[in-house]
Design a protein around this motif. Structure first.
Motif, PDB file in Angstrom:
ATOM      1  N   UNK A   9       0.878  -1.172   0.000  1.00 21.67           N
ATOM      2  CA  UNK A   9       0.000   0.000   0.000  1.00 21.67           C
ATOM      3  C   UNK A   9       0.912   1.217   0.000  1.00 21.67           C
ATOM      4  N   UNK A  10       0.798   2.051  -1.015  1.00 21.06           N
ATOM      5  CA  UNK A  10       1.712   3.188  -1.139  1.00 21.06           C
ATOM      6  C   UNK A  10       1.105   4.502  -0.658  1.00 21.06           C
ATOM      7  N   UNK A  11       0.043   4.428   0.105  1.00 20.18           N
ATOM      8  CA  UNK A  11      -0.585   5.656   0.603  1.00 20.18           C
ATOM      9  C   UNK A  11       0.017   6.114   1.934  1.00 20.18           C
ATOM     10  N   UNK A  12       0.594   5.189   2.698  1.00 17.43           N
ATOM     11  CA  UNK A  12       1.041   5.510   4.037  1.00 17.43           C
ATOM     12  C   UNK A  12       2.450   4.965   4.267  1.00 17.43           C
ATOM     13  N   UNK A  13       3.419   5.867   4.287  1.00 16.89           N
ATOM     14  CA  UNK A  13       4.814   5.472   4.472  1.00 16.89           C
ATOM     15  C   UNK A  13       5.056   4.885   5.863  1.00 16.89           C
ATOM     16  N   UNK A  14       4.360   5.393   6.865  1.00 20.48           N
ATOM     17  CA  UNK A  14       4.514   4.865   8.218  1.00 20.48           C
ATOM     18  C   UNK A  14       4.069   3.403   8.269  1.00 20.48           C
ATOM     19  N   UNK A  15       2.938   3.137   7.675  1.00 20.15           N
ATOM     20  CA  UNK A  15       2.388   1.783   7.648  1.00 20.15           C
ATOM     21  C   UNK A  15       3.332   0.845   6.895  1.00 20.15           C
ATOM     22  N   UNK A  16       3.894   1.307   5.799  1.00 24.43           N
ATOM     23  CA  UNK A  16       4.825   0.515   5.008  1.00 24.43           C
ATOM     24  C   UNK A  16       5.984   0.012   5.875  1.00 24.43           C
ATOM     25  N   UNK A  17       6.487   0.863   6.752  1.00 22.70           N
ATOM     26  CA  UNK A  17       7.610   0.500   7.620  1.00 22.70           C
ATOM     27  C   UNK A  17       7.168   0.007   8.999  1.00 22.70           C
ATOM     28  N   UNK A  18       5.868  -0.114   9.198  1.00 22.96           N
ATOM     29  CA  UNK A  18       5.320  -0.541  10.487  1.00 22.96           C
ATOM     30  C   UNK A  18       5.813   0.364  11.616  1.00 22.96           C
ATOM     31  N   UNK A  19       5.739   1.663  11.362  1.00 24.04           N
ATOM     32  CA  UNK A  19       6.133   2.666  12.353  1.00 24.04           C
ATOM     33  C   UNK A  19       4.898   3.390  12.858  1.00 24.04           C
ATOM     34  N   UNK A  20       4.983   3.862  14.090  1.00 20.20           N
ATOM     35  CA  UNK A  20       3.900   4.667  14.637  1.00 20.20           C
ATOM     36  C   UNK A  20       3.785   5.948  13.808  1.00 20.20           C
ATOM     37  N   UNK A  21       2.576   6.367  13.586  1.00 17.22           N
ATOM     38  CA  UNK A  21       2.294   7.531  12.751  1.00 17.22           C
ATOM     39  C   UNK A  21       2.436   8.805  13.583  1.00 17.22           C
ATOM     40  N   UNK A  22       3.696   9.191  13.855  1.00 23.34           N
ATOM     41  CA  UNK A  22       4.011  10.368  14.662  1.00 23.34           C
ATOM     42  C   UNK A  22       5.157  11.132  14.010  1.00 23.34           C
ATOM     43  N   UNK A  23       5.313  12.382  14.410  1.00 26.09           N
ATOM     44  CA  UNK A  23       6.380  13.219  13.856  1.00 26.09           C
ATOM     45  C   UNK A  23       7.754  12.754  14.319  1.00 26.09           C
ATOM     46  N   UNK A  24       7.894  12.546  15.622  1.00 29.64           N
ATOM     47  CA  UNK A  24       9.190  12.144  16.168  1.00 29.64           C
ATOM     48  C   UNK A  24       9.363  10.642  16.005  1.00 29.64           C
ATOM     49  N   UNK A  25      10.169  10.271  15.025  1.00 31.84           N
ATOM     50  CA  UNK A  25      10.443   8.855  14.804  1.00 31.84           C
ATOM     51  C   UNK A  25      11.912   8.586  15.089  1.00 31.84           C
ATOM     52  N   UNK A  26      12.221   7.342  15.337  1.00 29.21           N
ATOM     53  CA  UNK A  26      13.604   6.923  15.543  1.00 29.21           C
ATOM     54  C   UNK A  26      14.205   6.665  14.160  1.00 29.21           C
ATOM     55  N   UNK A  27      15.123   7.530  13.760  1.00 31.00           N
ATOM     56  CA  UNK A  27      15.685   7.428  12.411  1.00 31.00           C
ATOM     57  C   UNK A  27      16.595   6.203  12.260  1.00 31.00           C
ATOM     58  N   UNK A  28      17.120   5.693  13.349  1.00 27.96           N
ATOM     59  CA  UNK A  28      17.920   4.464  13.269  1.00 27.96           C
ATOM     60  C   UNK A  28      17.009   3.297  12.899  1.00 27.96           C
ATOM     61  N   UNK A  29      15.852   3.228  13.533  1.00 32.47           N
ATOM     62  CA  UNK A  29      14.881   2.169  13.218  1.00 32.47           C
ATOM     63  C   UNK A  29      14.367   2.349  11.791  1.00 32.47           C
ATOM     64  N   UNK A  30      14.102   3.594  11.386  1.00 34.11           N
ATOM     65  CA  UNK A  30      13.675   3.857  10.007  1.00 34.11           C
ATOM     66  C   UNK A  30      14.704   3.301   9.023  1.00 34.11           C
ATOM     67  N   UNK A  31      15.970   3.575   9.265  1.00 38.60           N
ATOM     68  CA  UNK A  31      17.033   3.100   8.370  1.00 38.60           C
ATOM     69  C   UNK A  31      17.070   1.571   8.347  1.00 38.60           C
ATOM     70  N   UNK A  32      16.895   0.933   9.508  1.00 42.29           N
ATOM     71  CA  UNK A  32      16.867  -0.537   9.571  1.00 42.29           C
ATOM     72  C   UNK A  32      15.713  -1.092   8.743  1.00 42.29           C
ATOM     73  N   UNK A  33      14.532  -0.478   8.895  1.00 45.29           N
ATOM     74  CA  UNK A  33      13.347  -0.928   8.144  1.00 45.29           C
ATOM     75  C   UNK A  33      13.564  -0.728   6.644  1.00 45.29           C
ATOM     76  N   UNK A  34      14.169   0.377   6.283  1.00 48.64           N
ATOM     77  CA  UNK A  34      14.462   0.661   4.880  1.00 48.64           C
ATOM     78  C   UNK A  34      15.377  -0.418   4.296  1.00 48.64           C
TER      79      UNK A  34
END
Length: 166
Positions: A9-34
């Motif tokens: 689903x390409x509508x929600x980037x947070x959902x794609x990475x299974x991240x909470x839909x908030x402004x303050x995200x952990x960029x280390x976890x984002x990079x791991x998910x990527x």
């Protein structure tokens, strides 16, 4: 054997990475998910099946775009706004005082010379610095109306900045 993949689903980037839909995200976890998604959707792993290969190509492109969106503070705030605003809220108008300040900057850019270029760059940078702080504040508070205004201001400032660099 490679795992079967599905078009995300390409509508929600947070959902794609299974991240909470908030402004303050952990960029280390984002990079791991990527990186996980990069391995999963790498087209070279799906060359034996044309359908899976096409899914991998599309998903890989979305993975790159989603990472860029969430890794950038302004893009992430804009994405949050897109996910949380209704269509009736999209036609917001910038405050008159802001527009007057921007009109003055536009006129100064029209009359640019070497003497005032750096002053204009400094003024725009000052507006952007306070604008970025506003965007973060409103995104954290989930204040969609004010976030929309702050993002509109940011985009206006980016256009001015682009004009100045032409």
């Amino acid at each position: 054997m490679n795992p079967s993949i599905e078009l995300p689903d390409t509508k929600n980037c947070f959902k794609f990475y299974e991240l909470e839909q908030v402004y303050n995200i952990d960029k280390v976890i984002l990079k791991e998910k990527y990186l996980e998604k990069s391995k999963l959707y790498h087209p070279d792993f799906h060359t034996g099946d044309q359908r899976l290969y096409q899914i991998a190509v599309s998903a890989s492109a979305f993975n790159n775009q989603a990472f860029k969106t969430l890794d950038n503070d302004i893009s992430r705030a804009s994405h949050l706004l897109e996910l949380n605003q209704s269509e009736s809220q999209e036609n917001a108008k910038l405050p008159q005082a802001f527009l007057m300040e921007m009109m003055e900057l536009n006129e100064a850019i029209d009359e640019i010379n070497d003497d005032n270029r750096y002053d204009l760059e400094d003024q725009i940078n000052a507006f952007k610095k306070s604008g970025k702080a506003e965007i973060a504040e409103f995104a954290i508070k989930l204040d969609w109306d004010n976030l929309r205004m702050a993002i509109l201001k940011w985009r206006y400032l980016e256009r001015l900045e682009n004009r100045l660099s032409e």
